[in-house]
Design an enzyme around this catalytic site. Structure first.
Site, mmCIF file in Angstrom:
data_model
loop_
_atom_site.group_PDB
_atom_site.id
_atom_site.type_symbol
_atom_site.label_atom_id
_atom_site.label_comp_id
_atom_site.label_asym_id
_atom_site.label_seq_id
_atom_site.Cartn_x
_atom_site.Cartn_y
_atom_site.Cartn_z
ATOM 1 C CD GLU A 34 -2.963 -1.127 2.253
ATOM 2 O OE1 GLU A 34 -4.149 -1.298 1.958
ATOM 3 O OE2 GLU A 34 -2.594 -0.946 3.417
ATOM 4 C CB CYS A 76 2.519 -1.417 13.932
ATOM 5 S SG CYS A 76 2.746 -1.320 12.144
ATOM 6 C CB CYS A 110 2.822 7.578 3.338
ATOM 7 S SG CYS A 110 3.263 6.435 4.644
ATOM 8 C CB CYS A 160 0.224 6.399 11.224
ATOM 9 S SG CYS A 160 1.024 7.825 10.647
ATOM 10 C CB CYS A 197 7.122 -5.283 9.223
ATOM 11 S SG CYS A 197 8.436 -4.371 10.076
ATOM 12 C CB CYS A 255 5.694 -2.224 16.552
ATOM 13 S SG CYS A 255 7.430 -1.997 16.083
HETATM 14 N N1 SAH Z 1 8.887 0.749 10.176
HETATM 15 C C1 SAH Z 1 9.091 2.130 10.266
HETATM 16 C C2 SAH Z 1 8.223 2.944 9.328
HETATM 17 C C3 SAH Z 1 6.784 2.537 9.188
HETATM 18 S S1 SAH Z 1 5.702 2.873 10.493
HETATM 19 C C4 SAH Z 1 8.928 2.596 11.684
HETATM 20 O O1 SAH Z 1 8.481 1.807 12.512
HETATM 21 O O2 SAH Z 1 9.287 3.731 11.978
HETATM 22 C C5 SAH Z 1 5.398 4.633 10.396
HETATM 23 C C6 SAH Z 1 4.972 5.241 11.734
HETATM 24 O O3 SAH Z 1 3.630 4.855 12.091
HETATM 25 C C7 SAH Z 1 5.851 4.780 12.884
HETATM 26 O O4 SAH Z 1 6.186 5.811 13.748
HETATM 27 C C8 SAH Z 1 4.954 3.791 13.573
HETATM 28 O O5 SAH Z 1 5.358 3.583 14.880
HETATM 29 C C9 SAH Z 1 3.613 4.467 13.443
HETATM 30 N N2 SAH Z 1 2.492 3.576 13.704
HETATM 31 C C10 SAH Z 1 2.444 2.242 13.533
HETATM 32 N N3 SAH Z 1 1.224 1.767 13.893
HETATM 33 C C11 SAH Z 1 0.498 2.826 14.288
HETATM 34 C C12 SAH Z 1 -0.854 2.977 14.738
HETATM 35 N N4 SAH Z 1 -1.667 1.939 14.822
HETATM 36 N N5 SAH Z 1 -1.279 4.203 15.041
HETATM 37 C C13 SAH Z 1 -0.463 5.276 14.905
HETATM 38 N N6 SAH Z 1 0.806 5.199 14.478
HETATM 39 C C14 SAH Z 1 1.290 3.986 14.170
HETATM 40 FE FE1 SF4 Z 2 7.375 -2.712 11.320
HETATM 41 FE FE2 SF4 Z 2 5.127 -1.465 12.061
HETATM 42 FE FE3 SF4 Z 2 7.137 -1.714 13.793
HETATM 43 FE FE4 SF4 Z 2 7.393 -0.032 11.729
HETATM 44 S S1 SF4 Z 2 5.935 0.149 13.417
HETATM 45 S S2 SF4 Z 2 8.905 -1.532 12.456
HETATM 46 S S3 SF4 Z 2 6.236 -1.186 10.161
HETATM 47 S S4 SF4 Z 2 5.948 -3.413 12.906
#
Ligand code: SAH
Ligand code: SF4
Length: 386
Positions: free
Chosen positions: A113, A140, A126, A363, A133, A137
């Site tokens: 996406e 996420c 974006c 995000c 991944c 996290c």
């Molecule tokens: N993997 C990278 C980039 C992708 S995530 C990283 O982790 O930085 C982009 C941003 O969205 C990151 O700061 C991540 O922590 C945030 N993010 C992920 N899941 C989210 C959610 N459910 N709500 C708000 N932000 C989120």
């Molecule tokens: Fe991967 Fe989501 Fe963690 Fe970014 S925030 S490193 S995309 S699991």
């Protein structure tokens, strides 16, 4: 010179069969080598690269036949050996706030996406760096999809090309009128676990004779792959965002499990040494606001103590829920109180307004359906050495 080719006298096929390498995503040097490899005299190769580059990244053509300053014969040879394929748009959704989310299909039938976010004086794309991944996290959505594969540089650049096609933004759009002016690596995947391809793609996006987006308008977001951080400054030079999200190792271990490998101290050390750090090029600390988990006044105070001395801004991200997500978004009052403390310590603390929520484009909501048999989070974490 042969006569210019028009759509009526095209001699090369419009659609190349699958299986050929793409010219999109090759660095200038790699393209030069590739041309020499197919018989272009060394003396001419640099000039040919310049010409092809212009067509690919300034004009956005998708057909060798339209590269009218190359001879017909050369165009046909190029088309025999290479493709100019872009990722294919499977679906495009437009949010009521104007955000566009594209689901793109790439080689192997995988899907990623990419989200375009229009704002008043700019537009941000974006982009994704991986399908899925390796990291997990806990807040996420992408983290629930196992890594399927890294994207190639061509597939990363391809996301930009597809968006510019859709925005009809090729050739001479003056910079201040550009709809797509900024790029953030905040889509699916951890860009620093796909360093070389991300670097090559960013270099193409920055090239002044093509897409020409300045390094200060490109932000790479990482969960904290410490050994790659200095390299990002040295070899790419873009802006850096860090998914920080917690102020103690205990909490960060649960939210951003890579913290078990490189903890808060190690991460902050790497940031203090970031090659390009300055007041005009501050690091963005991303901080997702999770109700009752990381959003107390005490957290806010600890945060500013931890980052003392680092030119920074704090981006507060209201948590975006997804089906089955184990957290809730902090209340607005709490987010504001947290932001006030950070602000009082001298840091800008903008709250990231959720965009495209109605189409699950905000995000952390991205996830494609190419999920394979799901492994347990524990298995994935073990495989990633966490
Ligand atoms: N993997 C990278 C980039 C992708 S995530 C990283 O982790 O930085 C982009 C941003 O969205 C990151 O700061 C991540 O922590 C945030 N993010 C992920 N899941 C989210 C959610 N459910 N709500 C708000 N932000 C989120
Ligand atoms: Fe991967 Fe989501 Fe963690 Fe970014 S925030 S490193 S995309 S699991």
């Amino acid at each position: 010179m042969s006569a210019p080719i028009t759509p009526d006298n095209l001699t090369v096929p419009r659609k190349e069969p699958a299986g050929k390498p793409s010219l999109i995503g090759l660095s200038r040097d790699a393209m030069r080598e590739a041309l020499i490899g197919m018989g272009t005299p060394e003396k001419q190769a640099k000039m040919r690269v310049g010409q092809i580059w212009h067509w690919l990244y300034f004009r956005g053509v998708t057909d060798f036949g339209l590269m009218t300053n190359l001879s017909k014969g050369f165009r046909a040879e190029l088309a025999e050996v290479f493709t100019l394929a872009r990722p294919e748009i499977v679906t495009k959704q437009v949010s009521k706030d104007g955000t566009r989310k594209y689901l793109l299909r790439i080689a192997g039938g995988h899907e990623v996406e990419v989200v375009y976010i229009p704002e008043k004086n700019r537009g941000t794309l974006c982009v994704s760096s991986q399908v899925g991944c390796t990291l997990t996290c806990s807040f996420c959505h992408t983290g629930t999809q196992k890594l399927v594969r890294n994207l190639t540089a061509g597939e990363i650049v391809g996301q930009i090309l597809v968006a510019r096609d859709d925005l009809n933004e090729w050739e001479n759009t003056p910079f201040d009128k550009r709809l797509l002016s900024n790029i953030v690596f905040m889509g699916m995947g951890e860009p620093l676990y796909n360093f070389d391809n991300v670097r090559d793609a960013i270099k193409i996006a920055m090239d002044p004779e093509g897409i020409s987006i300045s390094r200060r308008r490109i932000t790479l977001s990482t969960s904290g792959v410490v050994p790659e951080i200095a390299k990002t400054g040295d070899e790419i030079g873009c802006l850096l965002a860090i998914s920080f999200h917690a102020t103690t190792d205990e909490v960060r271990n649960t939210l951003v499990p890579i913290n078990k490998r490189w903890n808060i101290d190690a991460l902050l050390d790497a940031l203090r040494n970031y090659p390009r750090l300055s007041n005009s090029e501050r690091i963005t600390f991303e901080y997702v606001m999770l109700k009752g988990v990381n959003d107390s006044d005490e957290d806010a105070r600890r945060l500013v103590e931890l980052i003392a001395g680092i030119p920074a801004k704090i981006n507060l991200i209201p948590f975006n829920p997804w089906p089955g997500s184990p957290y809730e978004r902090s209340d607005w009052k709490r987010i504001e109180a947290f932001g006030d403390i950070v602000n009082a310590a001298g840091y800008a603390s903008p709250v990231r307004r959720p965009r495209g929520e109605d189409i699950m484009a905000a995000c952390g909501q991205l996830k494609s359906d190419t999920e394979r048999a799901r492994k347990s989070r524990k298995q994935i974490a073990e495989e990633a050495g966490l």
